[in-house]
Write a protein that holds these residues in place. Sequence first.
Motif, short mmCIF file in Angstrom:
data_model
loop_
_atom_site.label_atom_id
_atom_site.label_comp_id
_atom_site.label_asym_id
_atom_site.label_seq_id
_atom_site.Cartn_x
_atom_site.Cartn_y
_atom_site.Cartn_z
N LEU A 170 3.79 27.75 -50.50
CA LEU A 170 3.81 27.46 -51.82
C LEU A 170 4.04 25.80 -51.74
CD1 LEU A 170 5.95 29.84 -53.39
CD2 LEU A 170 3.51 29.81 -53.75
N GLY A 230 14.59 34.02 -57.86
CA GLY A 230 14.93 35.03 -57.07
C GLY A 230 16.47 34.96 -56.77
N ASP A 242 6.71 24.51 -56.48
CA ASP A 242 6.71 26.06 -56.85
C ASP A 242 7.66 26.78 -56.28
OD1 ASP A 242 4.55 25.19 -58.56
OD2 ASP A 242 3.04 25.49 -57.30
N SER A 295 10.37 29.26 -57.65
CA SER A 295 10.36 30.82 -57.31
C SER A 295 11.80 31.25 -56.60
CB SER A 295 9.50 30.99 -56.37
OG SER A 295 9.51 30.39 -55.15
#
Length: 581
Positions: A547, A559, A551, A555
Amino acid sequence: PTSSGDRVAARAMLAAVACAAVIAYARLFGAPFLTWDDDRNIVLNPLVRSGNLGALWAAPWFGLYVPVTSTVWAALWHLGDGDAWPYRAYNIAVHLASTALVWLLIVRVGRLAAAERAGLRTDGLATAAAIGATGFALHPLQVAAVGWISGGRDVTATFLALAAVLTWLRFTRGATVAATVLFAAALLAKPSVATVPLAVLAVVAFGGRAALRRAAPAMAVWTALAVGAALLTAGVQSDMATVAVPLPERPAVAIDALGFYLVKLVAPAGLTGDHGRTPAWLGEHAGALVPTFIAVALVAIAVAIWRRHGATPWMVAWAVLLAPVLGVATFSFQRISTVADHYAYLPMVAVAGAITALVLPAVERRRGAVVGAWAAVLVAATAATWWRAGVWTSDAALFGEMVRETPASFSGLTNLAKLACDAGDAARGAALTARALAVDPANPATLATRADCLVRAGDYGAAAAMADRLSFPSVQRTLARDDAVAAGFVNSIAGGLFQSGRPEEGWPYLCQAVAVRPQDDYLQANLRDIQADFARRGWSARCGGRLAWRDFAASVRLGRARADSAKQLEPVQLRQGSSRR
């Protein structure tokens, strides 16, 4: 023409210089590769290690397109089976060869000038040129290029540029073609030789208009090649860290750099791999400009007063050869320092010419006294160069000196921290990285080293907390420029999370590390170990693709929010050892 006695004496002096240089640099023969870019340029460079010339010539590496140097490095890698000694021997041998070419060049230029201008004498030219060549061979500034394996770029490019000029001075059509090929090779060894044709014109102009007209066509072709090399270099460095310096400030930066090198020529104390003399530092330390500006002013006055003196064109050529690295046009290394000792390597050719012009009248009048003084200088220069070469024999010596000379050197602090962590003193390593991050909070090598040191010190929570740095755009940009360091950074974050009993949070960091650097054996071993542990827990986990750092940061934030209420699990140990700097 010079007398036969003058030539014999000069050759004996050159033999003594060669012996002195071998003695001064001999302590480098057993020295290893250094972390100061030798790892990036050679040890971790797959193009050099594979010896695939097609791939090596097809693409740049680490911000430079230098296929001639890389080809030499590839040959040396296979010659020594990956050991450092062939590189050390190569740098020293080529430096000695360049010293001989410097002597030949000065003698040739002196004879041509005497043929063009009435009243110029060459009775002691060979002896005076040997004295000048001594400065090139044994000035302590030269150690930065010869003693640094990665300085082989400077050493190779200078040798080829000298060979090109000497070949061109034969003044035949075939020689001009051969010289142009040699100059193109020099540009492909290191593009910093781009201003050589302008320096040649500066020296040749001293011979008169006829000499200048004769030189102009060939130097125009060389200049066109140099412009192409400059554009290529700018293109391959476009994704590296840039330094923003407002145009009105650049003249002051350039004059300060010029004065810095003048001061170091006369008083070569305080030499180091990182002077920390960035444009931002200059803005905060205006008083530092005073001595350097005075040095430039004094030399400019001397050049104006003695503009017909033989040393003048050489000093103009010296400034021209330094022009690409003075900061008029910004370059990536300015984030560390505008000035660097190894930048002075090629310009020392012009300094040797200036020394020759200055001592020539004294050689003609009192040769014995001058040669006696030269012998004393030779001994002192050999001792100084021998001592200076010791700095380039180990990482500890190099980075220790960096921090002593430049306490705010984030490069020195970061690499000393890595040495401390590798030696088992992780607490000291973490403290050193804290100092380095105070200077450059987004430096990827420092971030990676700090995270690694924290894991080694058992401070897993602090290592895991470094994940917060990924939210900063400046960190995301720097990580994108350095895959090896970026992979080491997120691997250490993963280690902190796994050891803290949070494997569900650590897993994406490990996956990103592997995706960024799939060829890293340590990371692959970590991945296998964690997958095996997950299998024992009855979990199934797979990694996705790489990634973009922005990004990825988004993410893992999502998470982490989902994992806040997760049950604490048994800690899992990750290997430390991913490629770091």
